[in-house]
Design a protein around this motif. Structure first.
Motif, PDB file in Angstrom:
ATOM      1  N   ASP A  96       0.843  -1.191   0.000  1.00 21.44           N
ATOM      2  CA  ASP A  96       0.000   0.000   0.000  1.00 21.44           C
ATOM      3  C   ASP A  96       0.885   1.251   0.000  1.00 21.44           C
ATOM      4  O   ASP A  96       2.042   1.218   0.432  1.00 21.44           O
ATOM      5  N   ALA A  97       0.315   2.346  -0.510  1.00 27.34           N
ATOM      6  CA  ALA A  97       0.990   3.648  -0.519  1.00 27.34           C
ATOM      7  C   ALA A  97       2.271   3.645  -1.355  1.00 27.34           C
ATOM      8  O   ALA A  97       3.203   4.401  -1.076  1.00 27.34           O
ATOM      9  N   ARG A 119      -4.456   0.221  -1.101  1.00 32.88           N
ATOM     10  CA  ARG A 119      -4.804   1.558  -0.614  1.00 32.88           C
ATOM     11  C   ARG A 119      -3.721   2.563  -1.011  1.00 32.88           C
ATOM     12  O   ARG A 119      -2.540   2.249  -0.999  1.00 32.88           O
ATOM     13  N   GLN A 120      -4.157   3.739  -1.371  1.00 32.61           N
ATOM     14  CA  GLN A 120      -3.303   4.914  -1.530  1.00 32.61           C
ATOM     15  C   GLN A 120      -2.144   4.690  -2.503  1.00 32.61           C
ATOM     16  O   GLN A 120      -0.992   5.050  -2.215  1.00 32.61           O
ATOM     17  N   ARG A 122      -0.144   5.534  -5.988  1.00 29.62           N
ATOM     18  CA  ARG A 122       0.048   6.609  -6.959  1.00 29.62           C
ATOM     19  C   ARG A 122       0.559   5.967  -8.234  1.00 29.62           C
ATOM     20  O   ARG A 122       1.648   5.385  -8.245  1.00 29.62           O
ATOM     21  N   ASP A 139      -9.006   6.767  -3.243  1.00 28.76           N
ATOM     22  CA  ASP A 139      -7.738   7.008  -2.552  1.00 28.76           C
ATOM     23  C   ASP A 139      -6.523   6.769  -3.447  1.00 28.76           C
ATOM     24  O   ASP A 139      -5.385   6.863  -2.993  1.00 28.76           O
ATOM     25  N   GLU A 141      -4.204   7.973  -6.694  1.00 24.95           N
ATOM     26  CA  GLU A 141      -3.912   9.092  -7.574  1.00 24.95           C
ATOM     27  C   GLU A 141      -3.412   8.511  -8.891  1.00 24.95           C
ATOM     28  O   GLU A 141      -2.423   7.773  -8.922  1.00 24.95           O
TER      29      GLU A 141
END
Length: 259
Positions: A96-97, A119-120, A122, A139, A141
């Motif tokens: 994630d992220a 999740r999250q 980019r 969530d 981008e």
């Protein structure tokens, strides 16, 4: 689908596998192997040629041209279960992220689907199909590269695409490929797409390549790079030993999905 239709679909998949493995299959041999008439095999070949999966030759069928890829809609359904298994396995290696590139390809599209539970993220992509899939997540981008949109697969290529890719340094680059030569050379069909893939490799901290077994030994005209530039290779069958050796000698890891 009827039982006869299922048998025909299974035979079509098996014929494509044989041709991809051997490069050519004779009508007479196929007729004997599948216990059907030569006329049935000719109809099978005609159907597969119509889908862009094979090329008709005198007495049999071979691979499509090394300068032209299989039609995109046909690729989207070809070996779909294997691609989905590869994608699920690749997605487990993305935390994630994270930040990532995703390039053009039907297997990379499946990776995008498998990432919807994350999740999250980019994501920078030159694949409008991937952008549309991932934009569902509030969530996430999603950054879409500029450039020329190819109508055949909704991929984006060109100088503007390269300019955007080069502005980033991301955690992971997820790439598909059209062919891997037996000497480990990565191959594709469109030099503009190849330049984008090369930029993704250079600007990713770790490069994940997703490729089903039919790409092993498959010919395409444009050189992308070497399997030695890949950190993680995800596929559905063990590659030829020479490829595996090259990958591991360069410090890469092999992941084989159970489809």
């Amino acid at each position: 689908m009827t039982r006869a239709g299922n048998r025909e679909a299974e035979r079509h998949r098996a014929i494509v596998d044989l041709v991809q493995r051997d490069g050519f299959a004779a009508i007479e041999n196929l007729s004997q192997q599948f216990a059907v008439t030569p006329q049935t095999i000719r109809r099978d070949i005609n159907a597969l040629v119509g889908q862009g999966l094979l090329r008709r030759y005198h007495g049999g069928a071979g691979l499509p041209s090394s300068i032209e890829n299989i039609a995109y809609p046909a690729r989207q359904i070809l070996h779909l279960k294997e691609k989905q298994a590869i994608a699920r396995l690749a997605a487990t290696q993305i935390p994630d992220a994270a930040s990532l590139f995703i390039n053009i390809g039907t297997t990379t599209e499946e990776v995008a689907k498998a990432l919807l539970g994350h999740r999250q993220l980019r994501v920078i992509t030159n694949n409008l199909n991937v952008a549309a899939l991932l934009a569902q997540k509030e969530d996430f981008e999603v950054i879409v590269a500029g450039g020329v949109v190819r109508t055949r697969d909704r991929g984006i290529v060109g100088e503007a695409t390269l300019d955007l890719i080069r502005q980033f340094k991301v955690d992971f680059g997820i790439i598909g490929i059209s062919g891997i030569d037996f000497d480990g050379t990565l191959l594709d069909y469109d030099y503009r797409e190849v330049r984008v893939t090369q930029a993704i490799i250079v600007n990713s901290r770790r490069v994940l390549m997703v490729s089903d077994h039919t790409k092993f030994g498959r010919a395409a005209m444009v050189r992308v790079g070497s399997i030695a530039e890949i950190d993680l290779l995800f596929t559905d069958r063990e590659p030829p030993a020479a490829m595996t050796t090259l990958l591991r000698e360069a410090g890469g890891q092999l992941f084989v999905a159970d489809s």
